[in-house]
Write a protein that holds these residues in place. Structure first.
Motif, PDB file in Angstrom:
ATOM      1  N   LYS A 165       0.823  -1.204   0.000  1.00 29.73           N
ATOM      2  CA  LYS A 165       0.000   0.000   0.000  1.00 29.73           C
ATOM      3  C   LYS A 165       0.857   1.254   0.000  1.00 29.73           C
ATOM      4  N   MET A 166       1.698   1.409   1.025  1.00 29.47           N
ATOM      5  CA  MET A 166       2.542   2.591   1.158  1.00 29.47           C
ATOM      6  C   MET A 166       3.833   2.219   1.873  1.00 29.47           C
ATOM      7  N   VAL A 167       4.819   3.079   1.749  1.00 24.95           N
ATOM      8  CA  VAL A 167       6.044   2.952   2.554  1.00 24.95           C
ATOM      9  C   VAL A 167       5.792   3.648   3.883  1.00 24.95           C
ATOM     10  N   ASP A 168       5.884   2.891   4.957  1.00 26.65           N
ATOM     11  CA  ASP A 168       5.630   3.441   6.284  1.00 26.65           C
ATOM     12  C   ASP A 168       6.865   4.130   6.859  1.00 26.65           C
ATOM     13  N   THR A 169       8.034   3.462   6.766  1.00 30.98           N
ATOM     14  CA  THR A 169       9.255   4.001   7.371  1.00 30.98           C
ATOM     15  C   THR A 169      10.456   3.711   6.490  1.00 30.98           C
ATOM     16  N   VAL A 170      11.339   4.680   6.363  1.00 31.54           N
ATOM     17  CA  VAL A 170      12.631   4.483   5.702  1.00 31.54           C
ATOM     18  C   VAL A 170      13.723   4.842   6.707  1.00 31.54           C
ATOM     19  N   LEU A 171      14.584   3.883   6.965  1.00 33.49           N
ATOM     20  CA  LEU A 171      15.708   4.062   7.883  1.00 33.49           C
ATOM     21  C   LEU A 171      17.003   3.999   7.094  1.00 33.49           C
ATOM     22  N   LYS A 222      20.859  14.861   7.305  1.00 39.78           N
ATOM     23  CA  LYS A 222      19.519  14.281   7.259  1.00 39.78           C
ATOM     24  C   LYS A 222      18.716  14.835   6.090  1.00 39.78           C
ATOM     25  N   GLU A 223      18.771  16.158   5.910  1.00 36.52           N
ATOM     26  CA  GLU A 223      18.045  16.779   4.799  1.00 36.52           C
ATOM     27  C   GLU A 223      18.552  16.263   3.457  1.00 36.52           C
ATOM     28  N   ASP A 224      19.867  16.159   3.320  1.00 35.76           N
ATOM     29  CA  ASP A 224      20.455  15.692   2.061  1.00 35.76           C
ATOM     30  C   ASP A 224      20.095  14.240   1.779  1.00 35.76           C
ATOM     31  N   VAL A 225      20.183  13.386   2.793  1.00 34.75           N
ATOM     32  CA  VAL A 225      19.905  11.966   2.594  1.00 34.75           C
ATOM     33  C   VAL A 225      18.440  11.752   2.223  1.00 34.75           C
ATOM     34  N   ILE A 226      17.545  12.462   2.871  1.00 37.86           N
ATOM     35  CA  ILE A 226      16.124  12.335   2.527  1.00 37.86           C
ATOM     36  C   ILE A 226      15.867  12.844   1.111  1.00 37.86           C
ATOM     37  N   GLY A 227      16.436  14.001   0.774  1.00 39.38           N
ATOM     38  CA  GLY A 227      16.170  14.609  -0.524  1.00 39.38           C
ATOM     39  C   GLY A 227      16.889  13.965  -1.687  1.00 39.38           C
ATOM     40  N   GLU A 228      18.179  13.663  -1.485  1.00 42.30           N
ATOM     41  CA  GLU A 228      19.001  13.154  -2.595  1.00 42.30           C
ATOM     42  C   GLU A 228      19.047  11.640  -2.686  1.00 42.30           C
ATOM     43  N   VAL A 229      18.725  10.964  -1.601  1.00 47.15           N
ATOM     44  CA  VAL A 229      18.806   9.501  -1.602  1.00 47.15           C
ATOM     45  C   VAL A 229      17.421   8.865  -1.561  1.00 47.15           C
ATOM     46  N   VAL A 230      16.701   9.088  -0.472  1.00 46.87           N
ATOM     47  CA  VAL A 230      15.417   8.406  -0.283  1.00 46.87           C
ATOM     48  C   VAL A 230      14.408   8.793  -1.350  1.00 46.87           C
ATOM     49  N   LYS A 231      14.191  10.082  -1.538  1.00 47.23           N
ATOM     50  CA  LYS A 231      13.133  10.525  -2.449  1.00 47.23           C
ATOM     51  C   LYS A 231      13.507  10.371  -3.923  1.00 47.23           C
ATOM     52  N   LYS A 232      14.777  10.058  -4.181  1.00 48.24           N
ATOM     53  CA  LYS A 232      15.176   9.786  -5.567  1.00 48.24           C
ATOM     54  C   LYS A 232      15.356   8.303  -5.845  1.00 48.24           C
ATOM     55  N   SER A 233      15.057   7.465  -4.858  1.00 48.86           N
ATOM     56  CA  SER A 233      15.157   6.019  -5.077  1.00 48.86           C
ATOM     57  C   SER A 233      13.849   5.290  -4.792  1.00 48.86           C
ATOM     58  N   ILE A 234      12.917   5.942  -4.099  1.00 44.69           N
ATOM     59  CA  ILE A 234      11.611   5.354  -3.835  1.00 44.69           C
ATOM     60  C   ILE A 234      10.560   6.150  -4.599  1.00 44.69           C
ATOM     61  N   PRO A 235       9.694   5.492  -5.371  1.00 42.37           N
ATOM     62  CA  PRO A 235       8.682   6.217  -6.148  1.00 42.37           C
ATOM     63  C   PRO A 235       7.817   7.108  -5.270  1.00 42.37           C
ATOM     64  N   GLU A 236       7.534   8.298  -5.771  1.00 42.20           N
ATOM     65  CA  GLU A 236       6.743   9.270  -5.022  1.00 42.20           C
ATOM     66  C   GLU A 236       5.373   8.717  -4.659  1.00 42.20           C
ATOM     67  N   SER A 237       4.833   7.843  -5.506  1.00 43.88           N
ATOM     68  CA  SER A 237       3.497   7.286  -5.266  1.00 43.88           C
ATOM     69  C   SER A 237       3.440   6.409  -4.025  1.00 43.88           C
ATOM     70  N   LEU A 238       4.591   5.961  -3.537  1.00 43.92           N
ATOM     71  CA  LEU A 238       4.630   5.109  -2.354  1.00 43.92           C
ATOM     72  C   LEU A 238       4.898   5.892  -1.074  1.00 43.92           C
ATOM     73  N   LEU A 239       5.135   7.197  -1.202  1.00 47.14           N
ATOM     74  CA  LEU A 239       5.416   8.047  -0.045  1.00 47.14           C
ATOM     75  C   LEU A 239       4.242   8.994   0.186  1.00 47.14           C
ATOM     76  N   ASP A 240       3.918   9.227   1.451  1.00 46.95           N
ATOM     77  CA  ASP A 240       2.891  10.214   1.757  1.00 46.95           C
ATOM     78  C   ASP A 240       3.278  10.990   3.010  1.00 46.95           C
ATOM     79  N   SER A 241       2.356  11.791   3.518  1.00 45.73           N
ATOM     80  CA  SER A 241       2.669  12.650   4.664  1.00 45.73           C
ATOM     81  C   SER A 241       2.918  11.867   5.943  1.00 45.73           C
ATOM     82  N   LYS A 242       2.499  10.611   5.968  1.00 49.93           N
ATOM     83  CA  LYS A 242       2.692   9.785   7.155  1.00 49.93           C
ATOM     84  C   LYS A 242       4.004   8.992   7.126  1.00 49.93           C
ATOM     85  N   THR A 243       4.680   8.986   5.996  1.00 49.03           N
ATOM     86  CA  THR A 243       5.941   8.244   5.897  1.00 49.03           C
ATOM     87  C   THR A 243       6.967   8.833   6.860  1.00 49.03           C
TER      88      THR A 243
END
Length: 404
Positions: free
Chosen positions: A197-203, A218-239
């Protein structure tokens, strides 16, 4: 993953991956690097190579029988350099680390059963060529496939690998130049009735230089790594995003943790979705069914799922040392089968030869293809050499199963 959990309205599943700079993965790459160098010169060599690393030291051990010479220390330093340990300030680097080698020949008690299987010794062979080679060890090998991703892999392990690949990429390309080679990821996916359904947590654990601020990292890893390797459709405000949860990850690699070949078997396979087989893969030539049998089991499972016979499929194949033919073959469709188990069993028996010699021949395994498998998983890879990922029998299986 059991069928009762899949029927639950909602549940969570987590898988992890690690970068090539992780101490255990460094050992896997060294062991497979030794295998590849030997196989480039002697494709019939017998190799069982183990590696351990700690602060300033690499130990390469094992049983190897071959008709060639390879420079093991040079291989070790090449792998360490390629993984990114190139500076003394990391506490471990390819130029200054010590290398110890302790290698002997394969045991004659094992060799006799591999060279001449029980079937050939008892003159029971139906096919002298394919029955002659006995399994190089006993054990149970597992293959798995599902429809969650285009590569027929469980979504959590696919995403965890994607995060770690990107973590290494931004380090190597200088996008985040303060990163160091060691790193890990862990992805938790929420399921509903067996469907992601969705990605709940990324560690993410990202080794870094001591002078970078935590908030920037933290900002760089979330922006440059996580959000560029996991499809946006699987992430939401609760992730939830968790980066370096102790606040600092400067000391890493072999300085922080001893590494050993074969300790990341869930990273290597299906992230915990499937049962674990008999042993690890790295450093073993394909006469060892720990490796070739697991590759063949994945080949069968992926073709079964690609054919539409089931949405989830797990195959277990059991071997005895020195015996060519499997002792047993069993499988589970987790309630997703579209034809009967009897039909699937007959199709597997008809179209897949799971004797070691046949596996080596079908999957073309006597080549130096193995170091590439030692990082980011052995399965779900659309790359040269990953022959067990082909779905060349799917159309035939579908036709003979009577599916439109």
């Amino acid at each position: 993953m059991n069928s009762s959990l899949m029927d639950s309205p909602s549940y969570f599943f987590t898988s992890e991956s690690v970068t090539e700079g992780h101490p255990d993965k460094l050992c896997d790459q060294i062991s497979d690097g030794v295998l590849d160098d030997i196989y480039s010169k002697d494709p019939y060599a017998r190799v069982a190579c183990e590696t351990a690393v700690t602060t300033g030291l690499v130990i390469v051990m094992g049983e190897i029988t071959c008709e060639c010479y390879v420079d093991v220390p040079e291989i070790v330093r090449r792998v360490i350099r390629d993984a990114g340990y190139t500076r003394p300030e990391y506490g471990f680097d390819y130029q200054s680390c010590g290398v110890m080698v302790s290698i002997k020949e394969q045991s004659p008690d094992i060799s006799v059963g591999v060279d001449a299987s029980l079937e050939s010794r008892m003159k029971e062979a139906l096919d002298s060529n394919l029955d002659k080679l006995g399994a190089g060890d006993q054990g149970m090998m597992v293959g798995y496939a599902c429809t969650e991703t285009p590569e027929f892999m469980p979504l959590p392990i696919s995403l965890a690998h994607a995060v770690c690949r990107r973590l290494a990429q931004v380090r190597k390309e200088g996008v985040l130049p303060y990163l160091r080679p060691d790193g890990k990821s862990q992805v938790t996916v929420e399921y509903s009735h067996g469907v992601p359904k969705m990605v709940d947590t990324v560690l993410v654990g990202a080794q870094h230089n001591p002078d970078v601020r935590y908030d920037k990292l933290k900002e760089d890893v979330i922006g440059e790594v996580v959000k560029k390797s996991i499809p946006e459709s699987l992430l939401d405000s609760k992730t939830k995003y968790m980066v370096n949860t102790t606040g600092v990850f400067v000391t890493g690699g072999p300085v922080a943790d001893t590494g050993v070949t074969g300790r990341k078997i869930l990273v290597d396979t299906y992230g915990g979705f499937a049962r674990v087989g008999g042993g690890c893969f790295s450093g073993k030539d394909p006469t060892k069914v720990d490796r070739s049998g697991a590759y063949a089991a994945r080949y069968v499972a992926k073709n079964v799922v690609a054919a539409g016979l089931a949405d989830r499929f797990e195959l277990q194949v059991a071997y005895a040392i020195g015996v060519a033919r499997p002792l047993s073959i069993s499988f589970e469709t987790f309630g997703t089968g579209r034809v009967s188990d009897e039909v699937i069993h007959k199709l597997i028996s008809k179209h897949f030869d799971l004797r070691p010699a046949a596996i080596i021949q079908t999957l073309d395994l006597r080549h130096p293809i193995y170091r590439a498998t030692a990082s980011y998983g052995h399965f779900g890879r659309n790359e040269p050499g990953f022959t067990w990922e082909k779905t060349d029998k799917a159309a035939l299986l579908r036709k003979e199963a009577g599916l439109k």
